[in-house]
Design a protein around this motif. Structure first.
Motif, PDB file in Angstrom:
ATOM      1  N   SER A  43       0.860  -1.177   0.000  1.00  0.00           N
ATOM      2  CA  SER A  43       0.000   0.000   0.000  1.00  0.00           C
ATOM      3  C   SER A  43       0.896   1.226   0.000  1.00  0.00           C
ATOM      4  CB  SER A  43      -0.932   0.000   1.210  1.00  0.00           C
ATOM      5  OG  SER A  43      -0.205   0.104   2.403  1.00  0.00           O
ATOM      6  N   SER A  44       0.444   2.240  -0.706  1.00  0.00           N
ATOM      7  CA  SER A  44       1.224   3.460  -0.881  1.00  0.00           C
ATOM      8  C   SER A  44       0.304   4.670  -0.810  1.00  0.00           C
ATOM      9  CB  SER A  44       1.924   3.432  -2.237  1.00  0.00           C
ATOM     10  OG  SER A  44       2.494   4.685  -2.550  1.00  0.00           O
ATOM     11  N   PRO A  45       0.773   5.768  -0.256  1.00  0.00           N
ATOM     12  CA  PRO A  45      -0.048   6.977  -0.274  1.00  0.00           C
ATOM     13  C   PRO A  45      -0.122   7.602  -1.668  1.00  0.00           C
ATOM     14  CG  PRO A  45       2.073   7.418   0.767  1.00  0.00           C
ATOM     15  CD  PRO A  45       2.021   5.951   0.480  1.00  0.00           C
ATOM     16  N   PHE A  46       0.763   7.163  -2.576  1.00  0.00           N
ATOM     17  CA  PHE A  46       0.834   7.727  -3.921  1.00  0.00           C
ATOM     18  C   PHE A  46       0.615   6.649  -4.971  1.00  0.00           C
ATOM     19  CE2 PHE A  46       3.850   9.970  -1.159  1.00  0.00           C
ATOM     20  CZ  PHE A  46       3.224  11.200  -1.105  1.00  0.00           C
ATOM     21  N   ASP A  47       0.077   7.041  -6.110  1.00  0.00           N
ATOM     22  CA  ASP A  47      -0.146   6.136  -7.215  1.00  0.00           C
ATOM     23  C   ASP A  47       1.144   5.970  -8.013  1.00  0.00           C
ATOM     24  OD1 ASP A  47      -1.454   4.494  -8.996  1.00  0.00           O
ATOM     25  OD2 ASP A  47      -2.381   6.135 -10.112  1.00  0.00           O
ATOM     26  N   LEU A  48       1.328   4.799  -8.593  1.00  0.00           N
ATOM     27  CA  LEU A  48       2.447   4.540  -9.501  1.00  0.00           C
ATOM     28  C   LEU A  48       1.888   3.865 -10.740  1.00  0.00           C
ATOM     29  CD1 LEU A  48       5.102   3.144  -7.026  1.00  0.00           C
ATOM     30  CD2 LEU A  48       5.259   5.259  -8.325  1.00  0.00           C
ATOM     31  N   GLU A  49       2.239   4.358 -11.894  1.00  0.00           N
ATOM     32  CA  GLU A  49       1.718   3.772 -13.121  1.00  0.00           C
ATOM     33  C   GLU A  49       2.511   2.514 -13.480  1.00  0.00           C
ATOM     34  OE1 GLU A  49       4.707   6.887 -14.038  1.00  0.00           O
ATOM     35  OE2 GLU A  49       2.832   6.978 -12.954  1.00  0.00           O
ATOM     36  N   PRO A  50       1.833   1.516 -14.069  1.00  0.00           N
ATOM     37  CA  PRO A  50       2.513   0.299 -14.502  1.00  0.00           C
ATOM     38  C   PRO A  50       3.698   0.618 -15.423  1.00  0.00           C
ATOM     39  CG  PRO A  50       0.154  -0.016 -14.583  1.00  0.00           C
ATOM     40  CD  PRO A  50       0.391   1.455 -14.295  1.00  0.00           C
ATOM     41  N   GLY A  51       4.765  -0.166 -15.229  1.00  0.00           N
ATOM     42  CA  GLY A  51       5.979   0.024 -16.019  1.00  0.00           C
ATOM     43  C   GLY A  51       7.078   0.747 -15.264  1.00  0.00           C
ATOM     44  N   ARG A  52       6.738   1.539 -14.239  1.00  0.00           N
ATOM     45  CA  ARG A  52       7.781   2.225 -13.451  1.00  0.00           C
ATOM     46  C   ARG A  52       8.651   1.190 -12.756  1.00  0.00           C
ATOM     47  NH1 ARG A  52       6.653   7.846 -11.490  1.00  0.00           N
ATOM     48  NH2 ARG A  52       8.845   7.729 -10.997  1.00  0.00           N
ATOM     49  N   THR A  53       9.901   1.540 -12.464  1.00  0.00           N
ATOM     50  CA  THR A  53      10.830   0.592 -11.845  1.00  0.00           C
ATOM     51  C   THR A  53      11.506   1.200 -10.612  1.00  0.00           C
ATOM     52  OG1 THR A  53      12.531   1.255 -13.435  1.00  0.00           O
ATOM     53  CG2 THR A  53      11.285  -0.759 -13.935  1.00  0.00           C
ATOM     54  N   PRO A  54      10.767   1.306  -9.514  1.00  0.00           N
ATOM     55  CA  PRO A  54      11.377   1.785  -8.276  1.00  0.00           C
ATOM     56  C   PRO A  54      12.153   0.667  -7.581  1.00  0.00           C
ATOM     57  CG  PRO A  54       9.085   1.274  -7.887  1.00  0.00           C
ATOM     58  CD  PRO A  54       9.342   1.081  -9.367  1.00  0.00           C
ATOM     59  N   SER A  55      12.829   1.006  -6.506  1.00  0.00           N
ATOM     60  CA  SER A  55      13.499   0.027  -5.651  1.00  0.00           C
ATOM     61  C   SER A  55      12.715  -0.090  -4.353  1.00  0.00           C
ATOM     62  CB  SER A  55      14.930   0.473  -5.344  1.00  0.00           C
ATOM     63  OG  SER A  55      15.690   0.487  -6.525  1.00  0.00           O
ATOM     64  N   VAL A  56      12.722  -1.292  -3.780  1.00  0.00           N
ATOM     65  CA  VAL A  56      12.049  -1.555  -2.519  1.00  0.00           C
ATOM     66  C   VAL A  56      13.086  -2.013  -1.513  1.00  0.00           C
ATOM     67  CG1 VAL A  56      10.386  -3.066  -1.357  1.00  0.00           C
ATOM     68  CG2 VAL A  56       9.872  -2.175  -3.626  1.00  0.00           C
ATOM     69  N   ARG A  57      12.995  -1.490  -0.281  1.00  0.00           N
ATOM     70  CA  ARG A  57      13.878  -1.903   0.807  1.00  0.00           C
ATOM     71  C   ARG A  57      13.031  -2.321   1.997  1.00  0.00           C
ATOM     72  NH1 ARG A  57      17.294   3.012   2.269  1.00  0.00           N
ATOM     73  NH2 ARG A  57      15.268   3.922   1.985  1.00  0.00           N
ATOM     74  N   VAL A  58      13.391  -3.448   2.610  1.00  0.00           N
ATOM     75  CA  VAL A  58      12.686  -3.923   3.801  1.00  0.00           C
ATOM     76  C   VAL A  58      13.648  -4.803   4.592  1.00  0.00           C
ATOM     77  CG1 VAL A  58      11.719  -5.976   2.690  1.00  0.00           C
ATOM     78  CG2 VAL A  58      10.492  -4.945   4.607  1.00  0.00           C
ATOM     79  N   THR A  59      13.358  -5.039   5.862  1.00  0.00           N
ATOM     80  CA  THR A  59      14.158  -5.937   6.691  1.00  0.00           C
ATOM     81  C   THR A  59      13.270  -7.089   7.138  1.00  0.00           C
ATOM     82  OG1 THR A  59      15.505  -4.100   7.454  1.00  0.00           O
ATOM     83  CG2 THR A  59      15.586  -6.116   8.763  1.00  0.00           C
ATOM     84  N   PHE A  60      13.701  -8.315   6.876  1.00  0.00           N
ATOM     85  CA  PHE A  60      13.000  -9.521   7.305  1.00  0.00           C
ATOM     86  C   PHE A  60      13.809 -10.163   8.422  1.00  0.00           C
ATOM     87  CE2 PHE A  60      11.946  -9.676   2.621  1.00  0.00           C
ATOM     88  CZ  PHE A  60      10.661  -9.208   2.767  1.00  0.00           C
ATOM     89  N   ALA A  61      13.285 -10.154   9.634  1.00  0.00           N
ATOM     90  CA  ALA A  61      13.959 -10.791  10.776  1.00  0.00           C
ATOM     91  C   ALA A  61      15.437 -10.418  10.835  1.00  0.00           C
ATOM     92  CB  ALA A  61      13.778 -12.301  10.712  1.00  0.00           C
TER      93      ALA A  61
END
Length: 113
Positions: A43-61
């Motif tokens: 979920s995001s507060p902002f819309d992103l159009e298909p085809g965009r290529t952002p990076s995602v960062r998260v920490t798992f355990a």
């Protein structure tokens, strides 16, 4: 009456509630909703159009996960019961480095490691 539909997903998915960050030119927090070896939904507060290529960062355990993703779909939340405003967005992984792949595999199947 219970309806049953065949599973069409190519890989197992896990529901997650981890906070994460999306990076385009700028960075903003997003919330992961669904995760698999091939992609994720957030979920995001902002819309992103298909085809965009952002990076995602998260920490798992405690393990860092970073990946470039390609946006596949985006839809505005329409449920009144949702206390989150904004958009639900689906993306597939473009590339996964070995460390991020191991963190993801370990998170999705902790009994295998």
């Amino acid at each position: 009456m219970t309806l049953s539909f065949p599973e069409r997903r190519r890989s197992v998915r896990a529901a997650v509630g981890a906070n994460s960050w999306l990076t385009l030119p700028s960075t903003w927090p997003v919330q992961l909703l669904d995760l698999s070896l091939s992609g994720l939904a957030f979920s995001s507060p902002f819309d992103l159009e298909p085809g965009r290529t952002p990076s995602v960062r998260v920490t798992f355990a405690g393990q860092a996960f970073n990946s470039k993703v390609r946006i596949c779909w985006s839809r505005r939340r329409t449920t009144i019961s949702s206390n989150r405003s904004g958009f639900d967005i689906g993306a597939c992984f473009v590339s996964l480095e070995d460390g991020s792949r191991r963190a993801l595999e370990s998170f999705l199947n902790p009994s295998a490691h």
